[in-house]
Design an enzyme around this catalytic site. Structure first.
Site, PDB file in Angstrom:
ATOM      1  N   LYS A  30      -8.548 138.167  81.283  1.00 39.29           N
ATOM      2  CA  LYS A  30      -8.647 138.179  79.824  1.00 39.29           C
ATOM      3  C   LYS A  30      -8.852 139.611  79.349  1.00 39.29           C
ATOM      4  CE  LYS A  30      -8.712 134.932  76.543  1.00 39.29           C
ATOM      5  NZ  LYS A  30      -7.892 133.713  76.552  1.00 39.29           N
ATOM      6  N   GLY A  66      -9.014 117.586  62.586  1.00 43.59           N
ATOM      7  CA  GLY A  66      -8.280 118.838  62.432  1.00 43.59           C
ATOM      8  C   GLY A  66      -6.786 118.598  62.544  1.00 43.59           C
ATOM      9  N   VAL A  67      -6.045 119.051  61.524  1.00 41.19           N
ATOM     10  CA  VAL A  67      -4.590 118.840  61.529  1.00 41.19           C
ATOM     11  C   VAL A  67      -3.881 120.177  61.332  1.00 41.19           C
ATOM     12  CG1 VAL A  67      -2.761 117.277  60.780  1.00 41.19           C
ATOM     13  CG2 VAL A  67      -5.136 116.677  60.322  1.00 41.19           C
ATOM     14  N   GLY A  68      -4.162 121.119  62.245  1.00 42.69           N
ATOM     15  CA  GLY A  68      -3.496 122.414  62.221  1.00 42.69           C
ATOM     16  C   GLY A  68      -2.127 122.343  62.871  1.00 42.69           C
ATOM     17  N   VAL A  79      -0.983 122.774  66.041  1.00 45.62           N
ATOM     18  CA  VAL A  79      -0.879 121.970  67.246  1.00 45.62           C
ATOM     19  C   VAL A  79      -1.076 120.498  66.929  1.00 45.62           C
ATOM     20  CG1 VAL A  79      -1.962 121.453  69.475  1.00 45.62           C
ATOM     21  CG2 VAL A  79      -1.570 123.828  68.805  1.00 45.62           C
ATOM     22  N   TYR A 127      -0.764 118.854  64.136  1.00 44.32           N
ATOM     23  CA  TYR A 127       0.301 118.253  63.325  1.00 44.32           C
ATOM     24  C   TYR A 127       1.456 117.803  64.214  1.00 44.32           C
ATOM     25  CZ  TYR A 127       4.039 117.687  59.912  1.00 44.32           C
ATOM     26  OH  TYR A 127       5.082 117.175  59.167  1.00 44.32           O
TER      27      TYR A 127
END
Length: 364
Positions: free
Chosen positions: A79, A179-181, A183, A185
């Protein structure tokens, strides 16, 4: 103190990067390269202290080792964290300087997009090194990984449904989606097309309205999502949402979603879910479709090949649930064991090869 942490969890390398001209201050961490070069994104965050940045990069790099191993990738974990304000500290020189540091590692570490960085930032890094993924599609990459991540979540959910209900069909199942962001959606589209009933919530009314209009979803309040009577709860927003307060409120048979770090305390809250008879799908395996998609770029991106690999998340989940049954542990612990067993296996292969090579050379 830093070396104590590196020894404790067997980190390989920690690199501090500074460029006075651009203002770059970054830390690259390589945790483990047993399975292959370390792959992990570049996160830009306005850390309050250098110690906080070091702690974060160590945690994230180790997490990528487990994620890549459990995903079945021939890649280790690493990372980068960049200390700075993603809204005002970026410049061409900034990311090209970082690209030179990445390049100096000669392929031991491959970077990609993460929180606070964009495709455009990866394009700048690419000017200095080939050891980067997730650039603009014009470079022959897969572009936005959200659809592939969502497809992977969908595959994981089907195998989780099989564990909870005896078969993997989601038709007629009620899925409570937090959550409907981007991904989530795309995940909702897959679920809707299979005939699932959706209950959704989000902090954005526009996101809720889109899911209601496009998929016939039922909308509930932010806190109400935990009390919904459903078959599966899909956390697709914040981490730490499975805790002492929310787990007792759940009225579901399974949890499977795309959010990172869903269990506030991995061991204890994983056990709480198990005690309540709720099947938990480990989040870092559920959401690994994005990294699988990005990793395919290392072979020259092919969408169909990448999708076939992401579909394999179903099989990885199968292994996890089998280990959980075999060892009498939670799926969260089983996911770690899957990763550790794979790394240990390949470590022995490499060790055997090295010994044979030494023996052969000694006979010459």
């Amino acid at each position: 103190m830093i070396f104590e942490k590196m020894v404790e969890q067997d980190y390989e390398q920690l690199i501090f990067c500074h460029d006075e001209a651009s203002g770059l201050k970054a830390i690259i961490c390589i945790h483990d390269t047993t399975l292959g070069p370390a792959l992990g994104g570049c996160r830009m965050w306005n850390y309050e202290t250098e110690e906080e940045a070091v702690e974060d990069v160590l945690r994230l790099a180790r997490g990528m080792t487990y994620k890549n191993a459990a995903a079945g990738l021939n890649l280790g974990g690493g990372k980068t964290v960049v200390i700075g304000d993603a809204k005002k500290d970026k410049s061409e020189a900034f990311f090209r300087a970082l690209g030179r540091y990445v390049n100096s590692l000669n392929g031991r570490y491959i970077t990609a997009e993460d929180v606070g960085t964009t495709v455009a930032d990866m394009d700048l890094i690419y000017q200095e090194t080939p050891y980067v993924c997730g650039m603009s599609e014009s470079y022959g990459t897969g572009g936005n990984p959200s659809p592939m991540t969502a497809f992977g979540v969908y595959m994981a959910m089907k195998r989780t449904a099989k564990e909870a209900f005896g078969d993997d069909s989601l038709e007629g199942k009620t899925i409570a989606v937090q959550g409907v962001g981007n991904v989530s959606y795309s995940l909702c589209r897959h679920l809707h097309e299979e005939g699932a009933e959706l209950v959704v919530t989000d902090i954005s009314q526009d996101a809720i309205d889109r899911a209601v209009n496009d998929f016939g979803a039922k909308a509930v309040g932010i806190e109400e999502i935990y009390d919904v009577e459903a078959d599966i709860f899909a956390p697709c927003a914040l981490g730490g949402i499975l805790n002492d307060e929310t787990i007792p409120a759940l009225k579901v048979n399974a949890v499977c979603g795309s959010a990172n770090n869903q269990l506030l305390e991995d061991d204890r809250h994983g056990e709480m879910l198990k005690e309540r008879g709720i099947v938990y799908a480990p989040d870092y395996v559920v959401n690994c479709g994005g990294v699988i998609n990005v990793a395919d770029e290392l072979q020259g991106y092919n969408k169909e090949r990448a999708k076939a690999k992401v579909q394999g998340i179903y099989d990885q989940m199968d292994k996890i649930f089998n280990i959980a049954t075999r060892d009498g542990v939670t799926p969260a612990v089983a996911a770690d064991r899957l990763a550790e067993e794979r790394i240990d296996s390949m470590m022995r292969v490499k060790s055997t090869f090295s010994q044979n090579e030494i023996t052969t050379l000694s006979r010459r």
